[in-house]
Write a protein that holds these residues in place. Structure first.
Motif, PDB file in Angstrom:
ATOM      1  N   CYS A  57     -14.520  11.828  -4.485  1.00 10.45           N
ATOM      2  CA  CYS A  57     -13.550  10.911  -3.887  1.00 10.45           C
ATOM      3  C   CYS A  57     -13.663  11.007  -2.368  1.00 10.45           C
ATOM      4  CB  CYS A  57     -12.145  11.261  -4.352  1.00 10.45           C
ATOM      5  SG  CYS A  57     -11.965  11.134  -6.145  1.00 10.45           S
ATOM      6  N   LYS A  58     -13.758   9.858  -1.700  1.00  6.64           N
ATOM      7  CA  LYS A  58     -14.063   9.836  -0.268  1.00  6.64           C
ATOM      8  C   LYS A  58     -12.909   9.376   0.623  1.00  6.64           C
ATOM      9  CE  LYS A  58     -18.661  10.372  -0.799  1.00  6.64           C
ATOM     10  NZ  LYS A  58     -18.942  11.715  -1.158  1.00  6.64           N
ATOM     11  N   ILE A  59     -11.808   8.935   0.065  1.00  3.17           N
ATOM     12  CA  ILE A  59     -10.689   8.439   0.876  1.00  3.17           C
ATOM     13  C   ILE A  59      -9.786   9.616   1.236  1.00  3.17           C
ATOM     14  CG2 ILE A  59      -8.703   6.889   0.927  1.00  3.17           C
ATOM     15  CD1 ILE A  59     -10.229   5.119  -1.077  1.00  3.17           C
ATOM     16  N   LYS A  60      -9.531   9.779   2.548  1.00  6.09           N
ATOM     17  CA  LYS A  60      -8.737  10.904   3.030  1.00  6.09           C
ATOM     18  C   LYS A  60      -7.281  10.494   3.213  1.00  6.09           C
ATOM     19  CE  LYS A  60     -12.571  12.910   5.626  1.00  6.09           C
ATOM     20  NZ  LYS A  60     -13.027  13.375   6.958  1.00  6.09           N
ATOM     21  N   GLY A  61      -6.387  11.186   2.537  1.00  7.82           N
ATOM     22  CA  GLY A  61      -4.956  10.946   2.689  1.00  7.82           C
ATOM     23  C   GLY A  61      -4.378  11.951   3.665  1.00  7.82           C
ATOM     24  N   SER A  67       5.267  11.811  12.940  1.00  7.79           N
ATOM     25  CA  SER A  67       6.220  11.009  12.182  1.00  7.79           C
ATOM     26  C   SER A  67       6.319  11.395  10.709  1.00  7.79           C
ATOM     27  CB  SER A  67       5.830   9.526  12.276  1.00  7.79           C
ATOM     28  OG  SER A  67       4.577   9.320  11.645  1.00  7.79           O
ATOM     29  N   GLY A  68       5.344  12.146  10.199  1.00  7.01           N
ATOM     30  CA  GLY A  68       5.344  12.493   8.780  1.00  7.01           C
ATOM     31  C   GLY A  68       4.874  11.344   7.912  1.00  7.01           C
ATOM     32  N   GLU A  69       4.384  10.275   8.544  1.00  5.63           N
ATOM     33  CA  GLU A  69       3.905   9.099   7.818  1.00  5.63           C
ATOM     34  C   GLU A  69       2.620   9.428   7.064  1.00  5.63           C
ATOM     35  OE1 GLU A  69       3.305   4.380   8.842  1.00  5.63           O
ATOM     36  OE2 GLU A  69       3.167   5.850  10.438  1.00  5.63           O
ATOM     37  N   ARG A  70       2.481   8.879   5.850  1.00  2.00           N
ATOM     38  CA  ARG A  70       1.303   9.134   5.021  1.00  2.00           C
ATOM     39  C   ARG A  70       0.317   7.979   5.165  1.00  2.00           C
ATOM     40  NH1 ARG A  70       3.826  10.781  -0.614  1.00  2.00           N
ATOM     41  NH2 ARG A  70       4.702   8.718  -0.375  1.00  2.00           N
ATOM     42  N   ILE A  71      -0.867   8.303   5.692  1.00  2.00           N
ATOM     43  CA  ILE A  71      -1.881   7.307   6.025  1.00  2.00           C
ATOM     44  C   ILE A  71      -3.188   7.706   5.350  1.00  2.00           C
ATOM     45  CG2 ILE A  71      -3.142   6.216   7.926  1.00  2.00           C
ATOM     46  CD1 ILE A  71      -0.826   7.242   9.759  1.00  2.00           C
ATOM     47  N   ALA A 100      -4.309   5.263  -3.696  1.00  2.00           N
ATOM     48  CA  ALA A 100      -3.606   5.697  -2.486  1.00  2.00           C
ATOM     49  C   ALA A 100      -2.334   4.876  -2.278  1.00  2.00           C
ATOM     50  CB  ALA A 100      -4.524   5.571  -1.276  1.00  2.00           C
ATOM     51  N   ARG A 101      -2.418   3.552  -2.438  1.00  2.00           N
ATOM     52  CA  ARG A 101      -1.239   2.697  -2.268  1.00  2.00           C
ATOM     53  C   ARG A 101      -0.185   2.990  -3.331  1.00  2.00           C
ATOM     54  NH1 ARG A 101      -5.191  -1.078  -0.901  1.00  2.00           N
ATOM     55  NH2 ARG A 101      -5.202  -1.931  -3.002  1.00  2.00           N
ATOM     56  N   ALA A 102      -0.633   3.245  -4.564  1.00  3.10           N
ATOM     57  CA  ALA A 102       0.312   3.544  -5.645  1.00  3.10           C
ATOM     58  C   ALA A 102       1.047   4.864  -5.384  1.00  3.10           C
ATOM     59  CB  ALA A 102      -0.421   3.613  -6.979  1.00  3.10           C
ATOM     60  N   ALA A 103       0.408   5.779  -4.671  1.00  7.12           N
ATOM     61  CA  ALA A 103       1.039   7.061  -4.336  1.00  7.12           C
ATOM     62  C   ALA A 103       1.946   6.944  -3.116  1.00  7.12           C
ATOM     63  CB  ALA A 103      -0.034   8.121  -4.105  1.00  7.12           C
ATOM     64  N   GLY A 104       1.995   5.758  -2.467  1.00  3.39           N
ATOM     65  CA  GLY A 104       2.895   5.554  -1.332  1.00  3.39           C
ATOM     66  C   GLY A 104       2.254   5.735   0.037  1.00  3.39           C
ATOM     67  N   ARG A 106      -0.251   4.339   3.241  1.00  2.21           N
ATOM     68  CA  ARG A 106      -0.682   3.078   3.854  1.00  2.21           C
ATOM     69  C   ARG A 106      -2.052   3.260   4.489  1.00  2.21           C
ATOM     70  NH1 ARG A 106      -1.072   2.654   9.222  1.00  2.21           N
ATOM     71  NH2 ARG A 106       0.124   4.039  10.553  1.00  2.21           N
ATOM     72  N   ARG A 107      -2.772   2.135   4.666  1.00  2.14           N
ATOM     73  CA  ARG A 107      -4.109   2.177   5.255  1.00  2.14           C
ATOM     74  C   ARG A 107      -4.012   2.403   6.765  1.00  2.14           C
ATOM     75  NH1 ARG A 107      -9.048  -1.978   4.162  1.00  2.14           N
ATOM     76  NH2 ARG A 107     -10.416  -1.135   5.753  1.00  2.14           N
ATOM     77  N   ALA A 108      -4.968   3.161   7.317  1.00  2.60           N
ATOM     78  CA  ALA A 108      -5.016   3.392   8.755  1.00  2.60           C
ATOM     79  C   ALA A 108      -5.331   2.083   9.476  1.00  2.60           C
ATOM     80  CB  ALA A 108      -6.073   4.438   9.084  1.00  2.60           C
ATOM     81  N   GLY A 109      -4.780   1.933  10.671  1.00  4.65           N
ATOM     82  CA  GLY A 109      -4.974   0.693  11.447  1.00  4.65           C
ATOM     83  C   GLY A 109      -6.379   0.485  11.923  1.00  4.65           C
ATOM     84  N   ARG A 110      -7.089   1.540  12.308  1.00  5.89           N
ATOM     85  CA  ARG A 110      -8.439   1.368  12.814  1.00  5.89           C
ATOM     86  C   ARG A 110      -9.408   2.247  12.082  1.00  5.89           C
ATOM     87  NH1 ARG A 110      -7.526   3.187  18.981  1.00  5.89           N
ATOM     88  NH2 ARG A 110      -5.443   3.873  18.688  1.00  5.89           N
TER      89      ARG A 110
END
Length: 110
Positions: A57-61, A67-71, A100-104, A106-110
């Motif tokens: 799996c290659k997507i880093k959460g 802010s504690g935001e999950r990206i 990732a979206r189902a776990a809450g 969000r995608r990084a902006g850049r």
């Protein structure tokens, strides 16, 4: 010239039995205890975050420090290479964007 019978008894060729608990075993136990202490008891059951990484799996959460935001970060995005995953902070790996979206997250902006 002395014969073999004149040597002291400590120089005999009789093989000695090896002690049950050797220093090598002692050092190995110390190292193993340090590894388990460093990685935690989860090393035996490999937490899900590390299991996903091992599976490719290659997507880093990532959890934002301020802010504690999950990206989540995708390969090829600007900060993907600098992003480090630390499971002790709740960060993890994802296999798909939908996961990732189902776990809450969000995608990084850049």
């Amino acid at each position: 010239m002395p014969t073999h019978r004149s040597f002291l008894p400590r120089y005999t060729t009789r093989k000695r039995s090896r002690p049950r608990f050797t220093m090598e075993a002692f050092y190995l136990a110390i190292i193993a205890a340090g590894v388990v202490g460093y990685f935690g008891a989860e090393i035996a059951g490999m937490p899900a975050a590390l299991a996903n990484f091992a599976g490719g799996c290659k997507i880093k959460g990532n959890v934002s420090i301020g802010s504690g935001e999950r990206i989540y970060h995708l390969p090829g995005q600007e900060y993907y290479g600098e992003t480090r995953i630390s499971p002790q902070y709740g960060e993890r790996w994802f296999c798909s964007e939908a996961e990732a979206r189902a776990a809450g997250w969000r995608r990084a902006g850049r």
